[in-house]
Scaffold this motif. Structure first.
Motif, PDB file in Angstrom:
ATOM      1  N   ILE A 102       0.864  -1.193   0.000  1.00  9.43           N
ATOM      2  CA  ILE A 102       0.000   0.000   0.000  1.00  9.43           C
ATOM      3  C   ILE A 102       0.893   1.234   0.000  1.00  9.43           C
ATOM      4  O   ILE A 102       0.742   2.149  -0.790  1.00  9.43           O
ATOM      5  N   GLU A 103       1.850   1.215   0.925  1.00  8.31           N
ATOM      6  CA  GLU A 103       2.794   2.332   1.024  1.00  8.31           C
ATOM      7  C   GLU A 103       4.118   1.752   1.487  1.00  8.31           C
ATOM      8  O   GLU A 103       4.161   0.982   2.455  1.00  8.31           O
TER       9      GLU A 103
ATOM     10  N   MET B 150      -8.794   0.427   3.323  1.00  6.07           N
ATOM     11  CA  MET B 150      -9.892   1.369   3.074  1.00  6.07           C
ATOM     12  C   MET B 150     -11.161   0.877   3.763  1.00  6.07           C
ATOM     13  O   MET B 150     -11.325  -0.320   3.990  1.00  6.07           O
ATOM     14  N   SER B 151     -12.068   1.768   4.058  1.00  6.51           N
ATOM     15  CA  SER B 151     -13.339   1.375   4.672  1.00  6.51           C
ATOM     16  C   SER B 151     -14.179   0.607   3.653  1.00  6.51           C
ATOM     17  O   SER B 151     -13.972   0.734   2.440  1.00  6.51           O
ATOM     18  N   LYS B 152     -15.121  -0.200   4.147  1.00  2.00           N
ATOM     19  CA  LYS B 152     -15.988  -0.975   3.249  1.00  2.00           C
ATOM     20  C   LYS B 152     -16.738  -0.057   2.296  1.00  2.00           C
ATOM     21  O   LYS B 152     -16.875  -0.352   1.110  1.00  2.00           O
ATOM     22  N   ILE B 153     -17.215   1.063   2.823  1.00  2.00           N
ATOM     23  CA  ILE B 153     -17.995   2.004   1.994  1.00  2.00           C
ATOM     24  C   ILE B 153     -17.131   2.529   0.848  1.00  2.00           C
ATOM     25  O   ILE B 153     -17.558   2.581  -0.306  1.00  2.00           O
ATOM     26  N   GLU B 154     -15.873   2.880   1.195  1.00  2.00           N
ATOM     27  CA  GLU B 154     -14.959   3.423   0.184  1.00  2.00           C
ATOM     28  C   GLU B 154     -14.603   2.351  -0.844  1.00  2.00           C
ATOM     29  O   GLU B 154     -14.568   2.608  -2.048  1.00  2.00           O
ATOM     30  N   LYS B 155     -14.333   1.120  -0.361  1.00  2.00           N
ATOM     31  CA  LYS B 155     -14.007   0.016  -1.272  1.00  2.00           C
ATOM     32  C   LYS B 155     -15.160  -0.243  -2.241  1.00  2.00           C
ATOM     33  O   LYS B 155     -14.951  -0.416  -3.440  1.00  2.00           O
ATOM     34  N   ASN B 156     -16.369  -0.283  -1.684  1.00  2.00           N
ATOM     35  CA  ASN B 156     -17.544  -0.552  -2.519  1.00  2.00           C
ATOM     36  C   ASN B 156     -17.755   0.553  -3.553  1.00  2.00           C
ATOM     37  O   ASN B 156     -18.133   0.291  -4.698  1.00  2.00           O
TER      38      ASN B 156
ATOM     39  N   ILE C 273      -5.631   0.874  -9.515  1.00  2.00           N
ATOM     40  CA  ILE C 273      -4.354   0.453  -8.925  1.00  2.00           C
ATOM     41  C   ILE C 273      -4.647  -0.136  -7.551  1.00  2.00           C
ATOM     42  O   ILE C 273      -5.236   0.531  -6.699  1.00  2.00           O
ATOM     43  N   SER C 274      -4.240  -1.387  -7.349  1.00  2.00           N
ATOM     44  CA  SER C 274      -4.723  -2.123  -6.191  1.00  2.00           C
ATOM     45  C   SER C 274      -3.656  -3.049  -5.614  1.00  2.00           C
ATOM     46  O   SER C 274      -2.631  -3.307  -6.243  1.00  2.00           O
ATOM     47  N   THR C 275      -3.924  -3.558  -4.408  1.00  2.00           N
ATOM     48  CA  THR C 275      -3.148  -4.687  -3.876  1.00  2.00           C
ATOM     49  C   THR C 275      -3.863  -5.957  -4.334  1.00  2.00           C
ATOM     50  O   THR C 275      -4.755  -5.895  -5.181  1.00  2.00           O
ATOM     51  N   THR C 276      -3.541  -7.095  -3.749  1.00  4.69           N
ATOM     52  CA  THR C 276      -4.146  -8.353  -4.184  1.00  4.69           C
ATOM     53  C   THR C 276      -5.589  -8.522  -3.706  1.00  4.69           C
ATOM     54  O   THR C 276      -6.157  -9.600  -3.854  1.00  4.69           O
ATOM     55  N   VAL C 277      -6.211  -7.466  -3.153  1.00  4.77           N
ATOM     56  CA  VAL C 277      -7.622  -7.585  -2.749  1.00  4.77           C
ATOM     57  C   VAL C 277      -8.518  -7.895  -3.941  1.00  4.77           C
ATOM     58  O   VAL C 277      -9.635  -8.376  -3.777  1.00  4.77           O
ATOM     59  N   ILE C 278      -8.037  -7.651  -5.153  1.00  6.30           N
ATOM     60  CA  ILE C 278      -8.853  -7.950  -6.344  1.00  6.30           C
ATOM     61  C   ILE C 278      -8.644  -9.384  -6.827  1.00  6.30           C
ATOM     62  O   ILE C 278      -9.195  -9.799  -7.833  1.00  6.30           O
TER      63      ILE C 278
END
Length: 656
Positions: A464-465, A499-505, A520-525
């Protein structure tokens, strides 16, 4: 087993350090085995020029510490060895300085450079090792060394630990006793004895695991009363024929497996194992429909909210006449309450949700089928909670982590397995290329062409950082680079686990709607995200991921009839990544990943709690695994379970 604090020499601080290693009692301590062994054998300087070796010498100078950069330092001093003065350097051992005093004789492991007359050490031993020694090396945490840990283990008073190998097999294979094996594993004096101790311990670990698998299957066989449904097959066929695509042969076979299970009086316990993009979801959906036609409620549990919402949208489009419910963490309390009440009254036919479904207040009216998507993401206990919300509930576990069939049959021996290997006919092979960072211009040019065609892009970073001083790419750095490359012409956004669920959604919804062109993402996708317009996947620092994970990430594109691309961007470990250039077959890739990395990355077992092998490795020790499968089946078949193995069964945790 005894508490740690009762052992001589273990105070509160040591207890705290041991707890960080998941050691909570004397049994945990005794079975916290070394992960490797160093064979220490004194040699000469000239023998360490090409290969690391062990030498001894007397410290001849003061020790100097040089701080090269943050988190990186070197110790420099001289020793007298073989009647000559040699310079020594060792990195990141500044904490050793006070123990390295003039006149002290020490042992060093490392390599000698005869041109510069310097010895680059990888380790220092504060004693003289003058005869062949086998050193135990443990996984550690700050505040404790391998030597201290070994000393604590040896300070445990005499112990009596249950032996999980039935006597008939101990005698058959002439195994040494368990106490001796434990002692040898921690304090090996002889390679031959160490091999015997490891073999005995591996066999016990595998036998215990296989026994649990086979015992659960055995129990289901003798008490296998399930829900018998009356379902008109022509209605199922009618639904399948109404789909806008034709099922593959593997999908049809899997549907038939599930239909047979659901209309039989036996309880179903099936693993639906398929490659990325092979179409497991539609098979599971047909299973839910068969269950509905049989008069029962169904539940589908997904590991993430994004995936649960995606399943919900798919099912509501497919089943206009069915009542589909959604239960996820981000719902308002009033909405959750409404869904739970409808579910209890039987006004919901199929419930889709995350682990929110597991809450105690979630009650089904007549639950008949439970499907767990990405089953390895949930622990056994979580899966059992959902299953136990109904009576005699049938179960399907779905996994998109392709496992070689032979391993699947052993590791999921308590389940029936349906394999989906073939992919839908309209899917094209994803063009995969390994690219160096210096070749990024080629990647960006192709991305621009895809963007001009109205397509979308995924970019994956390992961090992430970047909080360390390293060369790794992180999300924030990549976003800056991509904004510079494409400017305001392209909408770029980020997605990560913090990130918060709301922001992710919000981000995922905007990406699905095409408002975001580059994500641009981590492996959450990695799991289940289905955006058919995405045609490019770029994965930075690809060498940091296992082949199975990279294959999962690659599977986010190519979900349409368009040509799609996957770029593996890295400057290291390129030969290993070439496997992905060669093949889009997840089962072939899983075999290769298995050969190269072992089972951890493949199965997610460290997270799932399904297996916890401390010494055994299912790849390396596969023959032993298969022998324990055979032996445990034989043991159950001969009825030994009902007599002299009762005591062992009491101590086996069948929830893990």
């Amino acid at each position: 087993m005894e508490e740690l604090s009762k052992i001589k020499g273990i105070g509160p601080k040591i207890v705290s350090n041991l707890n960080k290693l998941n050691i909570y009692n004397t049994y945990d301590l005794l079975t916290y085995y070394p992960y490797r062994y160093n064979m220490l054998n004194r040699t000469t300087l000239s023998n360490t020029i090409d290969n690391p070796g062990l030498i001894t010498g007397v410290i001849e100078s003061d020790v100097k510490v040089a701080y090269i950069r943050r988190n990186f330092n070197s110790l420099n001093f001289r020793i007298i060895t073989e009647n000559k003065i040699v310079k020594v350097v060792i990195f990141n051992r500044a904490f050793m300085k006070n123990n390295l005093i003039r006149g002290k004789e020490i042992s060093l492991i490392g390599k000698y450079n005869n041109k510069t007359n310097s010895f680059v050490a990888s380790d220092i031993k504060f004693e003289v090792i003058d005869k062949p020694t086998i050193e135990s090396v443990y996984h550690l945490t700050s505040g404790i060394t391998s030597k201290q840990l070994n000393k604590l283990i040896n300070s445990v008073p005499s112990y009596n630990i249950d032996d999980y190998i039935p006597s008939i097999y101990s005698e058959k294979y002439n195994f040494i006793d368990k106490s001796s094996a434990i002692s040898i594993l921690h304090n090996p004096s002889d390679i031959k004895l160490l091999k015997q101790a490891k073999l005995r311990t591996i066999y016990e670990e595998f036998f215990t695991f296989m026994f649990k698998m086979n015992y659960l299957k055995y129990k289901r066989t003798i008490n296998n009363i399930g829900l018998k449904r009356e379902v008109d097959k022509s209605k199922v066929d009618e639904f399948i024929n109404s789909l806008p695509f034709k099922l593959t042969e593997d999908q049809e076979t899997s549907v038939n497996d599930i239909y047979r299970d659901l209309v039989s009086p036996q309880r179903m316990n099936r693993l639906l194992l398929g490659d990325v993009g092979s179409g497991k979801t539609i098979v599971a959906t047909i299973g839910l429909y068969i269950n509905y036609l049989g008069g029962y409620q169904g539940a589908l549990m997904a590991p993430t909210e994004v995936l649960a919402v995606q399943h919900y949208e798919t099912l509501t489009k497919l089943f206009k006449d069915l009542k589909i419910g959604l239960l996820v963490g981000s719902l308002k309390a009033s909405e959750k309450k409404k869904v739970i009440e409808k579910l209890r009254l039987g006004e919901i036919d199929i419930l889709i949700g995350t682990h929110a479904i597991l809450s105690d207040n979630v009650e089904f009216n007549n639950l008949g089928l439970v499907i767990t998507d990405e089953q390895h993401r949930f622990g056994v206990n979580q899966r059992n909670i959902l299953q136990n919300k109904g009576t005699l509930t049938d179960v399907i576990y779905m996994s998109a982590t392709p496992i070689p069939r032979t391993y699947a049959l052993a590791l999921y021996g308590d389940m029936d397995i349906s394999l989906i290997k073939s992919k839908p006919a309209n899917r094209k092979e994803i063009v995969t290329m390994v690219k160096k960072e210096s070749e990024i211009k080629d990647v960006l040019e192709n991305m621009w062409n895809e963007l001009k065609s109205g397509h979308q892009i995924y970019v994956v970073a390992p961090l992430i950082e970047d909080e360390e001083d390293s060369d790794l790419n992180d999300i924030k750095k990549l976003k800056d680079n991509y904004v510079k490359a494409f400017g305001s012409k392209v909408n770029i956004d980020i997605l990560h686990g913090k990130m918060s669920k709301i922001e992710k959604n919000r981000v995922m919804e905007e990406y699905k709607n095409g408002h975001i062109q580059i994500l641009i993402s981590t492996t959450v996708i990695e799991v289940g995200i289905d955006v058919k317009n995405a045609t490019v996947m770029a994965i930075y620092n690809s060498e940091r991921f296992g082949l199975a994970t990279l294959h999962q990430l690659r599977g986010r594109v190519g979900r349409n009839d368009l040509t799609s691309y996957c770029y593996l961007i890295c400057d290291k470990d390129i030969d290993r990544l070439k496997v992905l250039e060669e093949s889009n077959d997840g089962f072939y890739i899983s075999e290769k990943d298995f050969e190269m990395r072992g089972e951890g990355d493949l199965f997610g077992i460290r997270q799932s709690g399904d297996m916890a092998f401390k010494v055994g490795d299912i790849r390396r020790d596969y023959k032993i695994l298969m022998q324990t499968k055979k032996d445990s089946e034989e043991y159950l078949k001969n009825g030994h379970v009902d007599n002299n193995y009762q005591n062992i069964m009491k101590n086996l945790d069948f929830n893990n």
